[in-house]
Design an enzyme around this catalytic site. Structure first.
Site, mmCIF file in Angstrom:
data_model
loop_
_atom_site.group_PDB
_atom_site.id
_atom_site.type_symbol
_atom_site.label_atom_id
_atom_site.label_comp_id
_atom_site.label_asym_id
_atom_site.label_seq_id
_atom_site.Cartn_x
_atom_site.Cartn_y
_atom_site.Cartn_z
ATOM 1 C CD GLU A 130 1.594 -0.294 9.415
ATOM 2 O OE1 GLU A 130 1.794 -1.445 9.980
ATOM 3 O OE2 GLU A 130 1.696 0.622 9.994
ATOM 4 C CG ASP B 264 -2.163 -0.898 1.089
ATOM 5 O OD1 ASP B 264 -2.230 -1.485 -0.048
ATOM 6 O OD2 ASP B 264 -2.746 -1.389 2.254
ATOM 7 N NE ARG C 107 -5.945 0.416 7.205
ATOM 8 C CZ ARG C 107 -6.031 -0.472 6.671
ATOM 9 N NH1 ARG C 107 -5.490 -0.770 5.443
ATOM 10 N NH2 ARG C 107 -6.326 -1.609 7.477
#
Length: 956
Positions: free
Chosen positions: A107, A103, A338
């Site tokens: 993170e 992603d 996100r």
């Protein structure tokens, strides 16, 4: 030139996080690409000291971070990922290029960096990023890769180290002073404090009563229609120029707020007297004020607004919302979920505008595309809002989705399309109605109306509200067409009483909004934070409301008094700013961590480092190590004690909360009573505490045992009522000669109020010898964990009722044993409750009663209900959540037994055999000893640090 064309005939390895994502992407890349999942993080800080390499000792081993050497993290490959790492290395060895396609947020960047560090590729490495999984997006990402963003990696590493230091240093304080196995965290502790503070406000709240009048007025015109009603309602607004007091005029103490001098507070008597004085009053329209009404579309979803709306409209918790959104993203239905951004790409705007024209007509399409600026500070997690993927949006009916997937996709699709539609317009009207009462007082009533003449985006989407009584944007209130001076007849004037209400408890949606408004933590972590505080039993759910437990009051009390800065809202927000500065390259990580952990002037160059790190005067940093070192000032009993009245105190003990009244006799123990596990703290009044203490404590003396003379008593324990004996003074309680009192649980048919000495003697006499079978084997009747049963040697048979333990005869027992023992499952009992269709497996979910208690199942996955879950109150959402957690943990791994040594060696000569046997025996013995020592060491280390796992949570 794209990486693909450089090695046109080579094999390219693409690594993503999840198997579902890998499967979707593989379909878009075709031959020449191997797509494999890392299955999340492959490397992290150690969760226990046993995982730390032997060369590290002391604090480094405990924390997993070397605080004395620039906070160097000790990374270890997760035990459950070693086989996957080996597989990735094997695939990489056969590949000519490596694409890290994790992603695009911090993170994901960190996962990509760890993969590169562990795999040590000797082939070209490319960072492949995309925010939607469509064929064009994936092919574009392959053709235009970038380098790893080291700033993002450093920022994520700093967060991870910060959270490790916070969790592993503060959590042990809670273990020592409150209760074992608790956890503290940078964001979870602040979130818990918010929930506790709201409950404190509710506990301090004093209700105020106030009254007003509601009138129904008629115009006298007929006939009426929906657009021009004959009557309308209005509420009393003022008397003799003084505004009538409403709920907002009262403080939390139940009194009128200061400055309410021109406000009239009506009580019931005054309201009824005024209503009577208005019975013959002639009313008229005093004013009509009309204003244009305009409402613009809501911005497309970002992570937090998606969670809030899914909670309001679909009843989803934050965790469930993110699970469903993750599935939609990985299967190519929506963009990355996100994100802090509300921006839509040009492609997305074109797709939304096309659907507006197609579905609603050109009249609903604005002349120019709408753009939305993000309201989130330092928005950077991704570059686009959550929206349907692709350059043409699929309508919900075209997706083939069902269940929760369909419902969440539909919500995202509607919000995205509505964001590119015209404003809703109309008129808002306020009518003032006046008259004079029989006793000469001048009164005014007020009525408000709203007419929407063009619904615009409201045709596609209407935002929900946290307040169930709030009026939604598409609601119309039509008033009759009246003008100033028109006479009106009062058909009915009714007094109405009201009471002020305490501030509403947080729901998941409103807590997410509060955290975001205060700029605490990262929005992408809120779902996991809320899940953590629920799992830690700091908070439980009552309907949709988040209720703090008494345990959380003790924890927050300790943190506020002794670690106040760590749970200060501004401090936590400032830390977030600092971390964003590190991500932007405007501050340095190590000086900042030194300042936070050691305090000002500690460590080499710490003082200059703070300024260099861009922290201003640095007042909000410093001294965590010192804070957790001196714990002598923390009074554990005081921290966990809360005064209910002059004589009653609430205490949070190691086995749960209880109320206590101090004894009037010095040295004598006080009176205690347990508090129900899920009693909301604001409901623990003095009256309820008195009621709990007035209940029988359960220490009923039943009489002496006729055999040994020991007094038998009945007690109410945490796990239910039971009988036991009081041993004589001087009876050894520890050591080799220790004597344990006989104890037996009451049957389900018994209660403390009715149990007798005879019942106690029978219960304590169990197990009962029923007799012996023809072969002489003894048969006993026993009461076990799973109910009453017969036992003969190793052969057990269930009994149908507890009473049979005393009544079953030898013949009846032999008849039971004469029957073949039932193998496999008995006939399935009907479910205790039906919850609906699971959003993941799409199978019906029910609650059943099992061997280890009630559990939820969809026929494929079983999940036992937790301590705080009740069959009667468990919601479908909670059931789906338990199943999702069980699936995420995966099946329990069975440890394979070592196969016995093969006998093939027997073919060797006798001499060789004997020598080999001796040698082997020595080696085996040595191996066994070494293994035993190692295992023991690991077990010991694991025991010491097992509880530390509770502290190791990201952002909290």
């Amino acid at each position: 030139m794209s990486p693909s064309s450089e090695t046109a005939h080579g094999q390219r390895l693409v690594i993503v996080e999840s198997p579902a994502k890998a499967k979707t992407i593989k379909g878009y890349l075709g031959p020449g690409y191997i797509v494999e999942a890392s299955v999340g993080h492959i490397r992290d800080l150690p969760s226990t000291a046993a995982e730390v390499p032997d060369k590290y000792t002391g604090e480094v081993r405990r924390l997993g971070v070397d605080v004395d050497h620039d906070f160097a993290p000790i990374y270890v490959v997760n035990a459950d990922k070693k086989s996957q790492v080996s597989k990735l290395k094997s695939l990489l060895a056969e590949s000519d290029e490596l694409f890290l396609a994790t992603d695009e947020d911090r993170e994901g960047e960190a996962i990509a960096w760890h993969l590169q560090q562990v795999l040590k590729p000797k082939v070209p490495v490319h960072r492949m990023v995309f925010h939607e999984i469509t064929k064009s997006a994936i092919q574009e990402a392959v053709a235009n890769p970038r380098e790893l963003n080291q700033r993002l990696v450093d920022a994520q590493e700093t967060r991870r180290i910060l959270d490790r230091l916070y969790g592993f240093e503060v959590s042990p304080v809670l273990w020592k002073k409150v209760m074992p196995k608790l956890s503290a965290g940078r964001v979870q502790s602040v979130a818990t404090r918010l929930v506790v503070e709201r409950e404190r406000e509710r506990m301090a709240f004093r209700t105020a009563s106030y009254w007003d009048l509601v009138g129904t007025f008629g115009t006298g015109r007929t006939p009426a229609d929906a657009a021009n009603p004959e009557t309308f309602g209005a509420r009393l607004a003022s008397v003799d120029g003084k505004r009538i007091a409403t709920g907002r005029d009262f403080g939390s103490d139940g009194r009128l707020k200061a400055g309410s001098t021109n406000t009239l507070h009506l009580d019931e008597q005054a309201a009824r007297q005024l209503a009577a004085a208005l019975e013959q009053t002639a009313f008229g329209v005093r004013s009509v004020e009309s204003k244009p009404y305009r409402r613009s579309p809501y911005a497309p979803f970002r992570t937090t607004t998606l969670q809030q709306e899914a909670s309001r409209k679909l009843g989803f918790g934050a965790k469930r919302t993110m699970q469903v959104a993750q599935k939609l993203y990985e299967n190519g239905f929506i963009t990355y979920m996100r994100t802090d951004s509300t921006t839509l790409s040009e492609t997305a705007v074109a797709a939304a505008r096309a659907q507006v024209t197609q579905l609603y007509g050109a009249d609903y399409l604005p002349d120019a595309p709408r753009t939305y600026a993000s309201k989130v500070k330092n928005a950077q997690e991704a570059h686009e809002a959550v929206r349907p993927s692709g350059d043409r949006f699929r309508t919900p009916a075209e997706t083939g989705l069902s269940g929760d997937d369909f419902r969440l996709y539909e919500l995202i699709w509607m919000r995205t399309v509505a964001s590119q539609m015209k404003d809703a317009v109309g008129q808002s009207v306020t009518v003032r109605v006046g008259g004079a009462s029989a006793d000469g007082r001048d009164v005014e009533f007020s009525a408000s109306g709203k007419i929407i003449t063009f619904h615009g985006f409201l045709k596609a989407y209407v935002e929900g509200a946290d307040d169930p009584n709030a009026e939604l944007d598409d609601r119309e209130r039509r008033l009759p067409q009246v003008t100033q001076g028109d006479p009106l007849a009062a058909e009915r004037i009714t007094p109405e009483g009201h009471a002020t209400k305490p501030p509403a408890r947080y729901t998941e949606a409103s807590l997410v909004k509060e955290l975001e408004d205060r700029e605490i933590g990262r929005p992408s972590t809120y779902a996991s934070i809320i899940d953590t505080i629920i799992q830690r039993r700091y908070v439980f759910k009552k309907g949709t409301a988040l209720v703090p437990s008494f345990l959380s009051f003790a924890v927050v009390n300790l943190l506020e008094k002794h670690f106040g800065r760590l749970v200060d809202y501004d401090f936590t927000a400032k830390m977030e700013d600092d971390l964003d500065r590190i991500a932007a390259g405007e501050a340095k990580s190590v000086p900042w961590l030194k300042r936070f952990y050691f305090g000002e002037g500690e460590g080499d160059g710490a003082a200059g480092g703070a300024a260099e790190a861009g922290n201003g005067d640095g007042d909000h940093l410093g001294g965590l190590k010192e804070l957790v070192t001196d714990l002598g000032a923390i009074d554990a009993r005081e921290i966990s004690s809360f005064r209910i009245s002059d004589s009653i105190t609430l205490r949070v003990g190691r086995y749960g909360p209880y109320v206590e009244r101090a004894s009037t006799v010095e040295g004598e123990p006080g009176q205690r009573a347990d508090i129900p596990d899920e009693l909301p703290p604001d409901e623990l009044t003095v009256e309820l505490a008195e009621e709990l203490l007035a209940k029988p404590s359960g220490d009923f003396e039943l009489g002496p045992d006729p055999v040994n003379g020991n007094m038998l008593v009945a007690k109410d324990g945490r796990y239910g009522p039971y009988v036991t004996e009081i041993l004589p003074e001087g009876t050894p309680k520890t050591g080799k000669n220790a004597v344990k009192p006989r104890t037996a649980s009451l049957f389900k048919t018994m209660s403390l109020d009715t149990v007798t000495l005879e019942d106690a003697l029978r219960l304590l006499a169990l197990p009962r010898v029923v007799g012996s079978d023809p072969e002489g084997a003894e048969i006993t009747a026993q009461n076990g964990r799973y109910g009453p049963y017969l036992k003969r040697g190793t052969d057990s048979r269930s009994l149908t009722s507890e009473d049979q333990l005393f009544t079953i005869t030898l013949d009846e027992a032999l008849a039971i044993y004469a029957q073949p023992k039932q193998r496999g499952r008995a006939a399935a009992a009907p479910p205790l409750k039906e919850l609906g269709t699971d959003p993941v497996s799409e199978r019906p979910v029910v609650v059943k009663d099992g061997r280890f208690g009630p559990y939820v199942t969809d026929g494929e996955t079983n999940a036992t209900l937790r301590k705080d879950d009740e069959v009667e109150t468990i919601t479908p959402e909670r059931g789906y959540e338990l199943l999702a957690e069980k699936r995420a943990r995966g099946p329990v791994k069975k440890v394979a037994k070592k196969a016995p040594a093969k006998k093939a060696a027997a073919k060797k000569t006798t001499t060789a055999k004997a020598t080999a046997t001796k040698t082997a025996a020595k080696k085996t013995a040595a191996k066994k000893t070494t293994t035993t020592k190692t295992a023991t060491a690991k077990k010991t280390a694991a025991k010491k640090t097992a509880a530390a796992k509770t502290a190791a949570t990201d952002e909290g």
